[in-house]
Enzyme design. Structure first.
Site, PDB file in Angstrom:
ATOM      1  N   ARG A  63     -84.568  39.788  55.784  1.00  0.00           N
ATOM      2  CA  ARG A  63     -84.734  39.610  54.342  1.00  0.00           C
ATOM      3  C   ARG A  63     -83.607  40.328  53.584  1.00  0.00           C
ATOM      4  O   ARG A  63     -82.710  39.687  53.039  1.00  0.00           O
ATOM      5  CB  ARG A  63     -86.133  40.124  53.908  1.00  0.00           C
ATOM      6  N   ASP A  64     -83.608  41.649  53.609  1.00  0.00           N
ATOM      7  CA  ASP A  64     -82.593  42.397  52.866  1.00  0.00           C
ATOM      8  C   ASP A  64     -81.209  42.082  53.441  1.00  0.00           C
ATOM      9  O   ASP A  64     -80.227  41.958  52.698  1.00  0.00           O
ATOM     10  CB  ASP A  64     -82.881  43.899  52.980  1.00  0.00           C
ATOM     11  N   HIS A 112     -86.418  53.761  52.130  1.00  0.00           N
ATOM     12  CA  HIS A 112     -85.570  52.565  52.270  1.00  0.00           C
ATOM     13  C   HIS A 112     -84.162  52.958  51.828  1.00  0.00           C
ATOM     14  O   HIS A 112     -83.844  52.958  50.636  1.00  0.00           O
ATOM     15  CB  HIS A 112     -86.166  51.472  51.364  1.00  0.00           C
ATOM     16  N   HIS A 119     -80.073  52.607  51.792  1.00  0.00           N
ATOM     17  CA  HIS A 119     -78.828  51.881  52.040  1.00  0.00           C
ATOM     18  C   HIS A 119     -77.765  52.931  52.363  1.00  0.00           C
ATOM     19  O   HIS A 119     -77.872  54.085  51.942  1.00  0.00           O
ATOM     20  CB  HIS A 119     -78.463  51.023  50.821  1.00  0.00           C
ATOM     21  N   CYS A 156     -77.959  44.127  47.944  1.00  0.00           N
ATOM     22  CA  CYS A 156     -78.708  43.401  46.933  1.00  0.00           C
ATOM     23  C   CYS A 156     -77.729  42.658  46.042  1.00  0.00           C
ATOM     24  O   CYS A 156     -76.840  43.270  45.447  1.00  0.00           O
ATOM     25  CB  CYS A 156     -79.573  44.343  46.099  1.00  0.00           C
ATOM     26  N   ASN A 196     -78.112  48.290  54.732  1.00  0.00           N
ATOM     27  CA  ASN A 196     -79.172  49.270  54.929  1.00  0.00           C
ATOM     28  C   ASN A 196     -78.815  50.195  56.089  1.00  0.00           C
ATOM     29  O   ASN A 196     -77.923  49.908  56.885  1.00  0.00           O
ATOM     30  CB  ASN A 196     -80.477  48.550  55.321  1.00  0.00           C
TER      31      ASN A 196
HETATM   32  P1  HMG Z   1     -87.222  34.016  35.445  1.00  0.00           P
HETATM   33  O1  HMG Z   1     -85.999  33.205  35.252  1.00  0.00           O
HETATM   34  O2  HMG Z   1     -87.586  35.004  34.391  1.00  0.00           O
HETATM   35  O3  HMG Z   1     -88.448  33.079  35.791  1.00  0.00           O
HETATM   36  O4  HMG Z   1     -87.039  34.783  36.819  1.00  0.00           O
HETATM   37  P2  HMG Z   1     -89.660  32.567  34.883  1.00  0.00           P
HETATM   38  O5  HMG Z   1     -90.847  33.404  35.186  1.00  0.00           O
HETATM   39  O6  HMG Z   1     -89.201  32.467  33.463  1.00  0.00           O
HETATM   40  O7  HMG Z   1     -89.859  31.087  35.451  1.00  0.00           O
HETATM   41  C1  HMG Z   1     -88.794  30.126  35.333  1.00  0.00           C
HETATM   42  C2  HMG Z   1     -88.983  28.999  36.332  1.00  0.00           C
HETATM   43  O8  HMG Z   1     -88.896  29.546  37.649  1.00  0.00           O
HETATM   44  C3  HMG Z   1     -90.350  28.322  36.252  1.00  0.00           C
HETATM   45  O9  HMG Z   1     -90.136  26.953  36.578  1.00  0.00           O
HETATM   46  C4  HMG Z   1     -91.147  28.953  37.360  1.00  0.00           C
HETATM   47  O10 HMG Z   1     -92.163  28.147  37.899  1.00  0.00           O
HETATM   48  C5  HMG Z   1     -90.068  29.175  38.395  1.00  0.00           C
HETATM   49  P3  HMG Z   1     -90.095  25.799  35.449  1.00  0.00           P
HETATM   50  O11 HMG Z   1     -91.419  25.910  34.775  1.00  0.00           O
HETATM   51  O12 HMG Z   1     -88.927  26.198  34.569  1.00  0.00           O
HETATM   52  O13 HMG Z   1     -89.859  24.580  36.253  1.00  0.00           O
HETATM   53  N1  HMG Z   1     -90.411  30.288  39.271  1.00  0.00           N
HETATM   54  C6  HMG Z   1     -90.445  30.246  40.624  1.00  0.00           C
HETATM   55  N2  HMG Z   1     -90.166  29.277  41.508  1.00  0.00           N
HETATM   56  C7  HMG Z   1     -90.332  29.569  42.806  1.00  0.00           C
HETATM   57  N3  HMG Z   1     -90.746  30.781  43.254  1.00  0.00           N
HETATM   58  C8  HMG Z   1     -91.016  31.777  42.418  1.00  0.00           C
HETATM   59  C9  HMG Z   1     -90.852  31.518  41.030  1.00  0.00           C
HETATM   60  N4  HMG Z   1     -91.043  32.294  39.936  1.00  0.00           N
HETATM   61  C10 HMG Z   1     -90.774  31.536  38.881  1.00  0.00           C
HETATM   62  N5  HMG Z   1     -91.438  32.955  42.868  1.00  0.00           N
HETATM   63  C11 HMG Z   1     -88.010  35.789  38.775  1.00  0.00           C
HETATM   64  C12 HMG Z   1     -88.020  35.704  37.267  1.00  0.00           C
HETATM   65  C13 HMG Z   1     -88.856  36.977  39.180  1.00  0.00           C
HETATM   66  C14 HMG Z   1     -88.579  34.502  39.340  1.00  0.00           C
HETATM   67  C15 HMG Z   1     -86.536  35.952  39.249  1.00  0.00           C
HETATM   68  O14 HMG Z   1     -85.984  37.039  38.570  1.00  0.00           O
HETATM   69  C16 HMG Z   1     -86.387  36.179  40.727  1.00  0.00           C
HETATM   70  O15 HMG Z   1     -86.684  35.297  41.534  1.00  0.00           O
HETATM   71  N6  HMG Z   1     -85.901  37.365  41.131  1.00  0.00           N
HETATM   72  C17 HMG Z   1     -85.756  37.703  42.552  1.00  0.00           C
HETATM   73  C18 HMG Z   1     -84.669  38.706  42.740  1.00  0.00           C
HETATM   74  C19 HMG Z   1     -84.556  39.116  44.189  1.00  0.00           C
HETATM   75  O16 HMG Z   1     -85.086  38.478  45.085  1.00  0.00           O
HETATM   76  N7  HMG Z   1     -83.841  40.247  44.432  1.00  0.00           N
HETATM   77  C20 HMG Z   1     -83.656  40.769  45.756  1.00  0.00           C
HETATM   78  C21 HMG Z   1     -84.876  41.445  46.287  1.00  0.00           C
HETATM   79  S1  HMG Z   1     -85.117  43.099  45.673  1.00  0.00           S
HETATM   80  C22 HMG Z   1     -84.123  44.114  46.690  1.00  0.00           C
HETATM   81  O17 HMG Z   1     -83.345  43.620  47.451  1.00  0.00           O
HETATM   82  C23 HMG Z   1     -84.326  45.594  46.646  1.00  0.00           C
HETATM   83  C24 HMG Z   1     -85.104  46.115  47.849  1.00  0.00           C
HETATM   84  O18 HMG Z   1     -84.444  45.828  49.056  1.00  0.00           O
HETATM   85  C25 HMG Z   1     -85.298  47.633  47.733  1.00  0.00           C
HETATM   86  C26 HMG Z   1     -84.005  48.393  47.428  1.00  0.00           C
HETATM   87  O19 HMG Z   1     -83.054  48.318  48.198  1.00  0.00           O
HETATM   88  O20 HMG Z   1     -83.991  49.055  46.384  1.00  0.00           O
HETATM   89  C27 HMG Z   1     -86.493  45.481  47.939  1.00  0.00           C
HETATM   90 MG    MG Z   2     -82.805  47.029  49.894  1.00  0.00          MG
END
Ligand code: HMG
Ligand code: MG
Length: 318
Positions: free
Chosen positions: A27-28, A220, A222, A253, A262
């Site tokens: 995933r990450d 967690h 990095h 990320c 990581n």
């Molecule tokens: P948004 O643009 O604000 O979405 O994004 P929304 O809520 O306004 O919805 C817009 C459209 O997206 C809608 O469709 C929803 O249905 C659709 P429409 O009505 O326009 O046709 N939608 C989705 N479709 C599929 N799956 C979904 C989904 N949600 C809404 N889940 C949102 C908000 C949260 C969706 C967006 O910001 C997003 O997907 N972010 C993900 C970011 C991400 O994955 N980052 C990496 C992971 S975090 C990380 O790596 C850190 C970590 O490792 C720890 C560390 O290292 O610190 C965990």
């Molecule tokens: Mg991470």
């Protein structure tokens, strides 16, 4: 080093006997690759990680496919790995839409992901910190109601690329909100790898003082500044027994500039094995998996241990 490719075991006092490694490479690791890895390769990666003895393998994310195209195949991938015996396969779900997609495929372990800083909450979730916590509330409630286990990530626990050092109270605020919501465990993210061991101890102590017990806490790290193993040891000395790591040191990320890989699972296992701590992981099989993955990605593994133990790695001298 012994001739078997394992460290000499010299146990240290006051460390937990067993550590649960929460493997995040699929995933990450893969969310940050420039090219999208084929689903079949991801499935094989996860199967090989399980075969190497990892029992918690974060499989993918049910986020918006436009935000993370590298993981847009979650629907195709998850059914191909969900039956792996004895393996928990957590998936990331940012909102109810993501949870619905995950539950429809039989996911039982999910993770919401919060931020300790406003800048990263906006960049990663298009929400303020409070808005994202509000977004998670029904996700946690529904996942728990369905009998699931919920992890709460908190990113930028130590430093943030836009805001600089992050005050401990700010992190504690988000952590306690996630615990109050019902999260079973937290993962304290050093998203950009700036933490140092004293800072880790300070945060863990502050969380304990606010009533968050150590068994609830995972770390967690990095490895941007090469501090991940030192920080891990500080956390282990505090009593933490859940450590996130990524096979081969993949990771980062896409929404946080300066986030690199990581902590590499192999580097972690080398240290834990040297300390006589149990992980259940077969280091040789894990190294072979990461060397294979490095070939798929066409570049050397960033893990020092993978490089040291892969004499035939054609990328080693690059
Ligand atoms: P948004 O643009 O604000 O979405 O994004 P929304 O809520 O306004 O919805 C817009 C459209 O997206 C809608 O469709 C929803 O249905 C659709 P429409 O009505 O326009 O046709 N939608 C989705 N479709 C599929 N799956 C979904 C989904 N949600 C809404 N889940 C949102 C908000 C949260 C969706 C967006 O910001 C997003 O997907 N972010 C993900 C970011 C991400 O994955 N980052 C990496 C992971 S975090 C990380 O790596 C850190 C970590 O490792 C720890 C560390 O290292 O610190 C965990
Ligand atoms: Mg991470």
């Amino acid at each position: 080093m012994t001739d078997r490719g394992l460290p000499m075991t010299v146990p240290a006092a006051d460390l937990p006997q067993r550590v649960r490694i929460h493997e995040v490479g699929a995933r990450d690791g893969l969310q940050n690759e420039k090219t999208t890895v084929p689903t079949g390769t991801k499935v094989e990666f996860i199967r090989r990680l399980a075969d190497a003895g990892l029992t918690t393998i974060e499989a993918t994310s049910f986020v918006h496919p436009r935000w993370v195209p590298q993981l847009a195949d979650a629907e195709q991938l998850f059914p191909q790995v969900r039956e792996l015996p004895g393996v928990a396969l957590p998936v990331l779900v940012p909102n109810e839409r993501g949870l619905e997609r995950a539950l429809a495929l039989g996911a039982t372990h999910v993770a919401v992901f919060a931020s300790a800083t406003e800048s990263f909450a906006k960049a990663n979730l298009n929400r303020t910190v409070d808005e994202s916590l509000t977004m998670f509330e029904p996700v946690v409630a529904r996942a728990k109601g369905a009998g699931g286990r919920v992890r709460g990530y908190v990113s930028m626990c130590f430093g943030d690329p836009w805001e600089g050092p992050v005050p401990v109270e700010q992190v504690v605020h988000v952590c306690t909100a996630l615990v109050d919501m019902g999260c079973d465990e937290l993962s304290l993210g050093d998203t950009i790898g700036v933490a140092t061991p004293g800072h880790v101890r300070e945060l863990l102590t502050a969380l304990n003082e606010e009533g968050v017990p150590t068994p609830t806490l995972g770390v967690h790290f990095h490895d941007t500044y090469g501090q991940a193993l030192a920080n891990t040891l500080a956390a282990l000395q505090h009593g933490v027994t859940t450590v996130d790591a990524s096979a081969g040191g993949l990771g980062g990320c896409p929404f946080a500039k300066s986030a690199t890989g990581n902590l590499a699972t192999e580097d972690l296992v080398w240290m834990l094995q040297g300390l006589g701590m149990e992980t259940g992981v077969d280091l040789g099989r894990l190294v072979a998996t990461s060397a294979w993955m490095a070939e798929q990605l066409g570049r050397p593994s960033p893990s020092r241990t993978v490089r040291a133990l892969s004499p035939h790695d054609s990328h080693k001298e690059q």
